[in-house]
Design an enzyme around this catalytic site. Structure first.
Site, PDB file in Angstrom:
ATOM      1  N   ASP A  37       1.066  -1.201  -0.374  1.00  0.00           N
ATOM      2  CA  ASP A  37      -0.228   0.131   0.006  1.00  0.00           C
ATOM      3  C   ASP A  37       0.663   0.955   0.029  1.00  0.00           C
ATOM      4  OD1 ASP A  37      -2.268   1.882   0.955  1.00  0.00           O
ATOM      5  OD2 ASP A  37      -1.325   1.531   2.161  1.00  0.00           O
ATOM      6  N   ASP A  65       0.155   5.399   1.127  1.00  0.00           N
ATOM      7  CA  ASP A  65      -0.211   6.197   1.621  1.00  0.00           C
ATOM      8  C   ASP A  65       0.410   5.930   3.369  1.00  0.00           C
ATOM      9  OD1 ASP A  65      -0.200   9.143   2.737  1.00  0.00           O
ATOM     10  OD2 ASP A  65      -1.850   9.326   1.776  1.00  0.00           O
ATOM     11  N   ASP A  72      -0.842  -0.253   6.247  1.00  0.00           N
ATOM     12  CA  ASP A  72      -1.058   0.168   7.351  1.00  0.00           C
ATOM     13  C   ASP A  72      -2.156   0.423   7.895  1.00  0.00           C
ATOM     14  OD1 ASP A  72      -2.100   2.175   5.292  1.00  0.00           O
ATOM     15  OD2 ASP A  72      -1.817   3.504   7.304  1.00  0.00           O
TER      16      ASP A  72
HETATM   17 MG    MG Z   1      -2.253   3.686   3.501  1.00  0.00          MG
END
Ligand code: MG
Length: 310
Positions: free
Chosen positions: A29, A31, A250
């Protein structure tokens, strides 16, 4: 009480070397993992570049629908990540691929979304209407009557919802009216309800999707994580083996859940949205559904994977 689930092992030292040796491909991923906004996570670019030097295949999976593959490739390179656009799987290009190849769309799209999303549709030969600020209503009878009587484009065969900073009541109204036809395909790029930003964040695409779902009494087919579709796109284009692939993210409810849904091993990094406490609470719960949100491993930052590659 059911048996406690495993997972949430701290990934370091010999275990880290062992896990990296057992994978050929790593999905990241972006961001909260490689950067926050426009600020790179220290060591993240070094990690991505080192992995590729060591012969690992790296792919970028993002639910962000406001950037094309080309734009993501440029952002990665501007932050010193070695990456080509074909390594990027965002919800904008994947939504276009879905409509073209899976849904076999005939006709055009009514789009609530960004110019980048329109560009990815056009790249697949799909025409669309809708994005941008939109025309103001022409004068005439009362606005509500005008909204209800506005002629619809008979060529529209799908409604697609992505992030749209110009979302309006009129767009909601049009989308709902197209979706009254059960043959009209209903697709959403992603259902994230929060766009995390410095200072807490703002409503995400999921909020727009919920509005259209409520107005149309229908449920959108979702392209982004935790749906398996983006990983299926990676498999189709690059032929990776799920048993030798790891997903690094995240967020438990998107990145980690997608990894679980696709039979991948998963690594939670603690530089973004989800916390270790949340992961442990899922692990220690009795719910089989919550166990799917438990990462196999966690790191404080993706930079913690670097020593295993030296
Ligand atoms: Mg993310």
């Amino acid at each position: 009480m059911s048996a406690m689930a495993a997972g949430c092992a701290h990934l370091s030292g010999a275990l880290c070397s062992q896990v990296l040796a057992s994978v050929d491909a790593l999905l990241f991923d972006c961001d909260g993992v490689l950067w926050k906004g426009d600020t790179p996570i220290p060591g993240a670019a070094q990690l991505i570049n080192r992995l590729q030097e060591r012969g690992k295949r790296v792919f970028f999976l993002t639910n962000n629908s406001t950037k094309s593959r080309q734009m993501y490739g440029e952002k990665l390179r501007s932050l010193c990540f070695q990456a080509r656009p074909d390594q990027v799987f965002g919800t904008a290009p994947c939504a276009a691929l879905y409509l073209r190849h899976e849904a076999k769309l005939r006709g055009s799209v009514y789009l609530i979304g960004s110019a980048a999303l329109r560009g990815e549709l056009q790249a697949q030969g799909i025409a669309c209407s809708g994005p941008g600020t939109g025309p103001e209503l022409t004068p005439g009878p009362g606005p509500m009557q005008a909204w209800a009587a506005e002629p619809l484009d008979p060529n529209v065969g799908a409604v697609l919802i992505g992030f749209d900073e110009h979302f309006t009541y009129l767009k909601l109204c049009r989308a709902a009216r197209y979706l009254q036809d059960p043959a009209c395909i209903f697709v959403a790029t992603n259902t994230d309800t929060l766009l995390p930003l410095e200072g807490g964040g703002i409503p995400g695409t999921g909020c727009l999707v919920k509005a259209v779902e409520a107005a149309s009494k229908r449920t959108a087919h979702v392209i982004g994580k935790p749906s398996a579709f983006m990983f299926e796109c990676v498999v189709k284009e690059h032929g990776v083996d799920p048993s030798r692939t790891v997903m690094v993210g995240d967020r438990l409810d998107t990145d980690i859940l997608m990894g679980s849904n696709c039979g991948l091993r998963t690594i939670l990094t603690l530089t973004g949205v989800s916390t270790l406490e949340e992961a442990i609470a899922h692990r220690d719960s009795d719910s089989v559904d919550r166990h799917k949100l438990v990462p196999n491993y966690y790191v404080d930052s993706v930079a913690d994977l670097l020593p295993a590659l030296n």
